[in-house]
Design an enzyme around this catalytic site. Sequence first.
Site, PDB file in Angstrom:
ATOM      1  N   TYR A 156      33.978  22.855  46.471  1.00 50.23           N
ATOM      2  CA  TYR A 156      32.857  23.807  46.437  1.00 50.23           C
ATOM      3  C   TYR A 156      33.194  24.995  45.533  1.00 50.23           C
ATOM      4  O   TYR A 156      32.356  25.470  44.769  1.00 50.23           O
ATOM      5  CB  TYR A 156      32.548  24.253  47.866  1.00 50.23           C
ATOM      6  CG  TYR A 156      31.311  25.092  48.055  1.00 50.23           C
ATOM      7  CD1 TYR A 156      30.078  24.714  47.511  1.00 50.23           C
ATOM      8  CD2 TYR A 156      31.356  26.262  48.821  1.00 50.23           C
ATOM      9  CE1 TYR A 156      28.943  25.498  47.717  1.00 50.23           C
ATOM     10  CE2 TYR A 156      30.224  27.040  49.030  1.00 50.23           C
ATOM     11  CZ  TYR A 156      29.026  26.655  48.476  1.00 50.23           C
ATOM     12  OH  TYR A 156      27.892  27.434  48.677  1.00 50.23           O
ATOM     13  N   SER A 171      28.399  31.727  43.944  1.00 50.79           N
ATOM     14  CA  SER A 171      28.983  32.069  45.240  1.00 50.79           C
ATOM     15  C   SER A 171      30.214  32.958  45.025  1.00 50.79           C
ATOM     16  O   SER A 171      30.738  33.039  43.906  1.00 50.79           O
ATOM     17  CB  SER A 171      29.407  30.776  45.946  1.00 50.79           C
ATOM     18  OG  SER A 171      30.164  31.060  47.091  1.00 50.79           O
TER      19      SER A 171
HETATM   20  P1  NAD Z   1      20.823  25.117  53.244  1.00 49.39           P
HETATM   21  O1  NAD Z   1      21.672  23.932  53.547  1.00 49.39           O
HETATM   22  O2  NAD Z   1      20.115  25.807  54.353  1.00 49.39           O
HETATM   23  O3  NAD Z   1      19.761  24.763  52.106  1.00 49.39           O
HETATM   24  C1  NAD Z   1      20.011  23.833  51.087  1.00 49.39           C
HETATM   25  C2  NAD Z   1      18.753  22.986  50.937  1.00 49.39           C
HETATM   26  O4  NAD Z   1      18.979  22.070  49.854  1.00 49.39           O
HETATM   27  C3  NAD Z   1      18.429  22.136  52.173  1.00 49.39           C
HETATM   28  O5  NAD Z   1      17.092  22.358  52.574  1.00 49.39           O
HETATM   29  C4  NAD Z   1      18.630  20.693  51.705  1.00 49.39           C
HETATM   30  O6  NAD Z   1      17.725  19.765  52.279  1.00 49.39           O
HETATM   31  C5  NAD Z   1      18.398  20.822  50.209  1.00 49.39           C
HETATM   32  N1  NAD Z   1      19.054  19.739  49.468  1.00 49.39           N
HETATM   33  C6  NAD Z   1      20.283  19.213  49.700  1.00 49.39           C
HETATM   34  N2  NAD Z   1      20.513  18.204  48.839  1.00 49.39           N
HETATM   35  C7  NAD Z   1      19.414  18.094  48.059  1.00 49.39           C
HETATM   36  C8  NAD Z   1      19.050  17.219  47.004  1.00 49.39           C
HETATM   37  N3  NAD Z   1      19.882  16.260  46.564  1.00 49.39           N
HETATM   38  N4  NAD Z   1      17.833  17.375  46.435  1.00 49.39           N
HETATM   39  C9  NAD Z   1      16.977  18.338  46.874  1.00 49.39           C
HETATM   40  N5  NAD Z   1      17.266  19.189  47.869  1.00 49.39           N
HETATM   41  C10 NAD Z   1      18.474  19.069  48.461  1.00 49.39           C
HETATM   42  O7  NAD Z   1      21.811  26.121  52.480  1.00 49.39           O
HETATM   43  P2  NAD Z   1      21.650  27.664  52.124  1.00 49.39           P
HETATM   44  O8  NAD Z   1      22.685  28.394  52.866  1.00 49.39           O
HETATM   45  O9  NAD Z   1      20.224  28.087  52.196  1.00 49.39           O
HETATM   46  O10 NAD Z   1      22.157  27.637  50.605  1.00 49.39           O
HETATM   47  C11 NAD Z   1      21.307  27.717  49.488  1.00 49.39           C
HETATM   48  C12 NAD Z   1      22.183  27.903  48.256  1.00 49.39           C
HETATM   49  O11 NAD Z   1      22.968  29.085  48.380  1.00 49.39           O
HETATM   50  C13 NAD Z   1      23.187  26.772  48.026  1.00 49.39           C
HETATM   51  O12 NAD Z   1      23.348  26.550  46.641  1.00 49.39           O
HETATM   52  C14 NAD Z   1      24.461  27.322  48.590  1.00 49.39           C
HETATM   53  O13 NAD Z   1      25.589  26.695  48.021  1.00 49.39           O
HETATM   54  C15 NAD Z   1      24.337  28.767  48.184  1.00 49.39           C
HETATM   55  N6  NAD Z   1      25.156  29.717  48.931  1.00 49.39           N
HETATM   56  C16 NAD Z   1      25.078  29.826  50.288  1.00 49.39           C
HETATM   57  C17 NAD Z   1      25.876  30.750  50.937  1.00 49.39           C
HETATM   58  C18 NAD Z   1      25.838  30.915  52.428  1.00 49.39           C
HETATM   59  O14 NAD Z   1      26.647  31.696  52.963  1.00 49.39           O
HETATM   60  N7  NAD Z   1      24.941  30.249  53.135  1.00 49.39           N
HETATM   61  C19 NAD Z   1      26.744  31.569  50.214  1.00 49.39           C
HETATM   62  C20 NAD Z   1      26.807  31.425  48.827  1.00 49.39           C
HETATM   63  C21 NAD Z   1      25.995  30.509  48.201  1.00 49.39           C
END
Ligand code: NAD
Length: 276
Positions: free
Chosen positions: A173, A160
């Site tokens: 985070y 991130s």
């Molecule tokens: P999201 O919350 O939509 O997706 C995360 C998924 O992980 C969910 O479907 C959830 O059910 C699943 N999950 C949570 N805990 C779990 C567990 N213990 N075992 C299995 N599955 C589990 O989030 P997103 O925005 O799609 O993020 C995906 C990745 O990208 C994450 O690592 C997040 O930190 C990273 N990220 C997101 C952003 C953003 O702006 N959205 C920016 C940088 C990084």
Amino acid sequence: MNNKVVVLTGGGGVLGKTMALALAKKGAKLAILDLRKDAAEKVAEEINQQGGIAIGVSANVLKKESLLKARTEINSELGSCDILINGAGGNHPKGTTSNTHLLLEDLENKDNDFKTFFDLDSDGIQFVFNLNFIGTLLPTQVFAQDMVGKEGCCILNISSMNAFTPLTKIPAYSGAKAAISNFTQWLAVHFAKVGIRVNALAPGFFLTDQNRSLLTDSEGNPTQRGKTIIEHTPMGRYGEPEDLIGTTEWLCGEGSKFVTGIVVPIDGGFSAFSGV
Ligand code: NAD
């Protein structure tokens, strides 16, 4: 990508789903792994309806037994894993402070919902560290065993922006994602002799469920934090999940076969801009 077996953790989430649909279109067979079985199955169903091959698998990235069970199921239905995308992760309000800077008057604030650095509880911090770091380490331990000594295998982690410079309010985070960038380099070196490349994406700001409450108010208008992000993004917008596709395909494909240990910002220029 033809017939490569891709295991995508957190595949039921916003960014995971978009990556999964794109890789399936390139001919990969997808195992959509998520804690939420229904979300995983829904994404798999969408891929299958579009003529791709996918299964939804319920597993917890924090439990090795659960991942080993998932691996058995994936191996028998799709074959052994070629590509692991560690997409499960996220922040939690319990690892978040209410204030950007500590002010003297904050110490007098009696509102139970107002959290200074001194109010953060270690369980909340641990939850965020575990979800992001242990939730990447355990799937790697389980699925990289399929890849050792096989051609064309790789791992893609999700870091991130906050890994480069911490973002205000979210110390847990930020620290956990810094650990992901560091671990990506460590793994790249560790696995270099057994043919597994390891890289990471560092997405900028994408408006998703995990950050919506920080970036928009209850009526959907941008918060001050949301406005600051856009002002500090030279391209002047949030990322769209589709913005991740090109780099994901590149890092998972033949075109990057001599690339390992890098973290690629996909951020509209946010990490390049000092704000001045
Ligand atoms: P999201 O919350 O939509 O997706 C995360 C998924 O992980 C969910 O479907 C959830 O059910 C699943 N999950 C949570 N805990 C779990 C567990 N213990 N075992 C299995 N599955 C589990 O989030 P997103 O925005 O799609 O993020 C995906 C990745 O990208 C994450 O690592 C997040 O930190 C990273 N990220 C997101 C952003 C953003 O702006 N959205 C920016 C940088 C990084």
